[in-house]
Design a protein around this motif. Structure first.
Motif, PDB file in Angstrom:
ATOM      1  N   ALA A 229       0.836  -1.207   0.000  1.00 51.40           N
ATOM      2  CA  ALA A 229       0.000   0.000   0.000  1.00 51.40           C
ATOM      3  C   ALA A 229       0.868   1.253   0.000  1.00 51.40           C
ATOM      4  O   ALA A 229       0.555   2.231  -0.700  1.00 51.40           O
ATOM      5  CB  ALA A 229      -0.925  -0.007   1.210  1.00 51.40           C
ATOM      6  N   LEU A 230       1.947   1.239   0.756  1.00 53.76           N
ATOM      7  CA  LEU A 230       2.849   2.391   0.784  1.00 53.76           C
ATOM      8  C   LEU A 230       3.495   2.617  -0.583  1.00 53.76           C
ATOM      9  O   LEU A 230       3.572   3.750  -1.067  1.00 53.76           O
ATOM     10  CB  LEU A 230       3.930   2.192   1.850  1.00 53.76           C
TER      11      LEU A 230
ATOM     12  N   VAL B 266       2.998   6.008  -2.937  1.00 51.75           N
ATOM     13  CA  VAL B 266       4.152   6.779  -3.425  1.00 51.75           C
ATOM     14  C   VAL B 266       4.165   6.818  -4.951  1.00 51.75           C
ATOM     15  O   VAL B 266       4.400   7.876  -5.549  1.00 51.75           O
ATOM     16  CB  VAL B 266       5.467   6.193  -2.863  1.00 51.75           C
ATOM     17  N   ALA B 267       3.891   5.683  -5.585  1.00 49.64           N
ATOM     18  CA  ALA B 267       3.883   5.643  -7.048  1.00 49.64           C
ATOM     19  C   ALA B 267       2.768   6.522  -7.607  1.00 49.64           C
ATOM     20  O   ALA B 267       2.984   7.281  -8.566  1.00 49.64           O
ATOM     21  CB  ALA B 267       3.725   4.199  -7.539  1.00 49.64           C
ATOM     22  N   ALA B 268       1.587   6.441  -7.035  1.00 52.14           N
ATOM     23  CA  ALA B 268       0.468   7.257  -7.522  1.00 52.14           C
ATOM     24  C   ALA B 268       0.766   8.746  -7.336  1.00 52.14           C
ATOM     25  O   ALA B 268       0.488   9.555  -8.231  1.00 52.14           O
ATOM     26  CB  ALA B 268      -0.823   6.867  -6.799  1.00 52.14           C
ATOM     27  N   GLY B 269       1.329   9.107  -6.205  1.00 49.85           N
ATOM     28  CA  GLY B 269       1.686  10.510  -5.976  1.00 49.85           C
ATOM     29  C   GLY B 269       2.755  10.991  -6.930  1.00 49.85           C
ATOM     30  O   GLY B 269       2.690  12.127  -7.428  1.00 49.85           O
ATOM     31  N   SER B 270       3.736  10.132  -7.198  1.00 45.42           N
ATOM     32  CA  SER B 270       4.814  10.514  -8.125  1.00 45.42           C
ATOM     33  C   SER B 270       4.282  10.702  -9.540  1.00 45.42           C
ATOM     34  O   SER B 270       4.665  11.647 -10.232  1.00 45.42           O
ATOM     35  CB  SER B 270       5.906   9.449  -8.133  1.00 45.42           C
ATOM     36  N   ILE B 271       3.419   9.812  -9.971  1.00 46.53           N
ATOM     37  CA  ILE B 271       2.852   9.917 -11.318  1.00 46.53           C
ATOM     38  C   ILE B 271       2.000  11.171 -11.435  1.00 46.53           C
ATOM     39  O   ILE B 271       2.062  11.886 -12.440  1.00 46.53           O
ATOM     40  CB  ILE B 271       2.045   8.648 -11.658  1.00 46.53           C
ATOM     41  N   ARG B 272       1.231  11.449 -10.401  1.00 50.82           N
ATOM     42  CA  ARG B 272       0.391  12.661 -10.426  1.00 50.82           C
ATOM     43  C   ARG B 272       1.267  13.919 -10.463  1.00 50.82           C
ATOM     44  O   ARG B 272       0.990  14.862 -11.204  1.00 50.82           O
ATOM     45  CB  ARG B 272      -0.522  12.662  -9.215  1.00 50.82           C
ATOM     46  N   TYR B 273       2.319  13.942  -9.667  1.00 56.75           N
ATOM     47  CA  TYR B 273       3.229  15.088  -9.647  1.00 56.75           C
ATOM     48  C   TYR B 273       3.919  15.247 -11.004  1.00 56.75           C
ATOM     49  O   TYR B 273       4.003  16.351 -11.539  1.00 56.75           O
ATOM     50  CB  TYR B 273       4.263  14.912  -8.527  1.00 56.75           C
TER      51      TYR B 273
END
Length: 83
Positions: free
Chosen positions: A51-52, A56-63
């Motif tokens: 989950a962590l 992190v991956a979803a946040g990085s892709i969004r950024y």
């Protein structure tokens, strides 16, 4: 793998299946036994790590996406003007 309560000679053959409502004191011991049980802890640790990593991956892709939109718009307008 045998249950911890079945390690006596003869296994669990003589075990009675009386419901907890017939033995109310066992419900409290069942909760204690559940709290001490560590058999699923590794799976829970892997689930939390997964989950962590996902967050992190979803946040990085969004950024990355929000930072790249102006660059892609500039490329698009340059290509459109060249035609």
């Amino acid at each position: 793998m045998a249950e911890p309560s079945c390690d006596r000679p003869g296994g669990c053959l003589g075990r009675s299946h009386i419901h907890a409502r017939e033995r109310p004191w066992q419900a409290a011991f069942g909760a204690t036994r559940f709290a001490r049980d560590t058999r699923g802890s590794t799976a829970m640790e892997y689930a939390l790590i997964g989950a962590l990593i996902f967050v992190v991956a979803a946040g990085s892709i969004r950024y990355y996406g929000s930072r790249m939109i102006p660059i892609y718009n500039q490329i698009s307008s340059t290509v459109t003007q060249a035609n």
